[in-house]
Write an enzyme that holds these catalytic residues in place. Structure first.
Site, PDB file in Angstrom:
ATOM      1  NE  ARG A   1      -6.113   1.548 -43.704  1.00 62.98           N
ATOM      2  CZ  ARG A   1      -7.167   1.636 -43.038  1.00 62.98           C
ATOM      3  NH1 ARG A   1      -7.782   0.560 -42.318  1.00 62.98           N
ATOM      4  NH2 ARG A   1      -7.870   2.969 -42.713  1.00 62.98           N
TER       5      ARG A   1
ATOM      6  NE  ARG B   1      -7.534  -8.820 -41.009  1.00 61.70           N
ATOM      7  CZ  ARG B   1      -7.147  -7.937 -39.938  1.00 61.70           C
ATOM      8  NH1 ARG B   1      -6.243  -6.801 -40.384  1.00 61.70           N
ATOM      9  NH2 ARG B   1      -7.540  -8.069 -38.836  1.00 61.70           N
TER      10      ARG B   1
ATOM     11  CD  GLU C   1     -12.630  -1.341 -37.520  1.00 61.65           C
ATOM     12  OE1 GLU C   1     -12.183  -0.282 -38.206  1.00 61.65           O
ATOM     13  OE2 GLU C   1     -11.669  -2.235 -37.198  1.00 61.65           O
TER      14      GLU C   1
ATOM     15  CB  SER D   1     -12.865   3.431 -36.513  1.00 62.99           C
ATOM     16  OG  SER D   1     -12.444   1.846 -36.431  1.00 62.99           O
TER      17      SER D   1
ATOM     18  NE  ARG E   1     -12.928  -4.683 -43.199  1.00 61.86           N
ATOM     19  CZ  ARG E   1     -12.217  -4.908 -42.213  1.00 61.86           C
ATOM     20  NH1 ARG E   1     -12.800  -4.579 -41.011  1.00 61.86           N
ATOM     21  NH2 ARG E   1     -10.861  -4.807 -42.319  1.00 61.86           N
TER      22      ARG E   1
END
Length: 418
Positions: free
Chosen positions: A256, A271, A343, A346, A383
């Site tokens: 990403r 991130r 988070e 998801s 993460r």
């Protein structure tokens, strides 16, 4: 993309969904107009083509002046048919562009934006740590995370996982695959480069296209999740769902660009541009999708329990949903150094939105092809190392290894390097 029959029957439902998402209702009007224009253009083309075929048959039977007149009309019709066919093709393309611009219709999601989620439950006890060290400080002491050399080799937001850091991630991902297999998922190692139609089909070339790496020379994209490859796996196929949902667990490296996040969460591995993930993906009948969504969420919570970290489950607000999802649940792990939840998973119910774009179908009880539903959910990712290291840190600088991960690391405690 949404069902055009639903649009024609109840356009206000689509407009209401757009308002919940905080997006323009004009996109709905544009789609309605494009749909009407496409149908009119198609009807015009079919009418002149039918006349052309009919006159062609009459020419064979006619003679004299009648034949000459019919031949003249045939020439005129050839021009009309060509123009009508071109207009129908243009109308088809305009409809597709308008169709792709409208996100899925939200069902059950709370109204509002990013901060308007609803907390469904909190699970686990937060550890009492007087002065918690953050994951990077812990990881560097363990010689598990090296962001300095990651930046030297590849630039900012890259890192090395070394020694116990590498073993910890590999163990966590293997644990996720084991769990998925136990629950009937097919383990998959997926491509990380995909064609544009695969990326578009899953809805990632819309508002978040700037976060995707593209190899222009090859016209390929680097995926940010194996969801893309798994969704496209059955594109243009009719799949067998007679025995229930078809479930996959995809292991892949993900990429990403993190566009728009400059200056945010730059420390450590929260991130980053590259990470590894095990992603669950399900194809099912639309009427099974809601139950399948809860099943994926339960799978995520089962994994979080295995790594022994406190977390909460939130119902994501409509304005914070991706274009493909009608509803999304996030699991957020407690991060002691930040004193907040972040988070880590998801799971989204995408109903028939992706499958309609990718033409993934199944046969109903009457043998008629129908559009399948698709769902996705994170089962483990890089993460997760953050809350694992921080929640299990000990006063002496060591880190307790969760019992479920101990077989993969061959030890109960990670000791700082001396």
């Amino acid at each position: 993309m949404i069902d055009l029959r639903l649009l024609r029957d109840d356009p206000e439902l689509i407009r209401a969904s757009q308002r919940l998402r905080g997006e323009s209702t004009e996109l709905v009007d544009d789609l309605l107009r494009a749909d009407e224009e496409r149908r009119a253009a198609t009807q015009r083309f079919e009418t002149v083509r039918a006349e052309q075929k009919s006159i062609g048959k009459e020419v064979a039977k006619a003679s004299g002046d009648e034949r000459a007149a019919l031949l003249a009309r045939t020439k005129d019709l050839a021009v009309e048919v060509k123009a009508a066919e071109a207009a129908a093709g243009e109308a088809d393309q305009a409809l597709r562009r308008a169709h792709l611009a409208v996100p899925n219709v939200t069902v059950g999601a709370p109204p509002g934006g990013e901060d308007d989620f609803v907390v469904l439950r909190e699970v686990g006890d937060k550890p009492q740590i007087a002065e918690p060290r953050d994951h990077l400080e812990i990881g560097e002491a363990l010689r598990a995370i090296d962001t300095e050399r990651g930046a030297k080799v590849s630039g900012s937001r890259f890192y090395f996982l070394t020694g116990v850091g590498a073993l910890l991630q590999l163990g966590m991902l293997q644990l996720a695959i084991q769990q998925a297999v136990e629950h009937g998922f097919t383990p998959s190692i997926t491509p990380t480069l995909v064609r544009p139609e695969s990326m578009e089909g899953t809805g990632f070339l819309g508002a978040h296209a700037s976060e995707i790496y593209r190899l222009e020379a090859d016209d390929l994209y680097l995926v940010g999740t194996s969801e893309v490859a798994l969704a496209a796996y059955h594109s243009n196929e009719i799949i067998d769902l007679n025995s229930g949902p078809s479930r996959f667990a995809g292991w892949s490296t993900c990429y990403r660009r993190e566009a728009g996040s400059h200056g945010k969460d730059v420390r450590g591995i929260l991130r980053v541009h590259q990470f590894d993930k095990v992603e669950m993906f399900s194809f099912c009948r639309p009427e099974e999708a809601e139950a399948e969504h809860l099943r994926l969420l339960a799978m995520e919570e089962e994994m979080l329990a295995k790594v022994e970290i406190p977390y909460r489950v939130i119902d994501v607000a409509a304005g914070d949903l991706g274009s493909s999802a009608v509803r999304k649940f996030d699991c957020e792990a407690w991060v002691p150094s930040q004193g907040r939840y972040r988070e880590v998973t998801s799971t989204s119910n995408c109903t028939t939105f992706q499958a309609r774009r990718l033409n993934v179908r199944y046969r109903d009880a009457d043998g008629k092809p129908q559009i399948a539903a698709t769902l996705n959910g994170t089962l483990a990712t890089t993460r997760w190392l953050i809350p694992i290291l921080e929640n299990h840190q000990q006063p002496d600088g060591s880190v307790r290894v969760p019992k479920a991960l101990q077989p993969f690391l061959g030890r109960e405690v990670l000791e700082p390097a001396r």
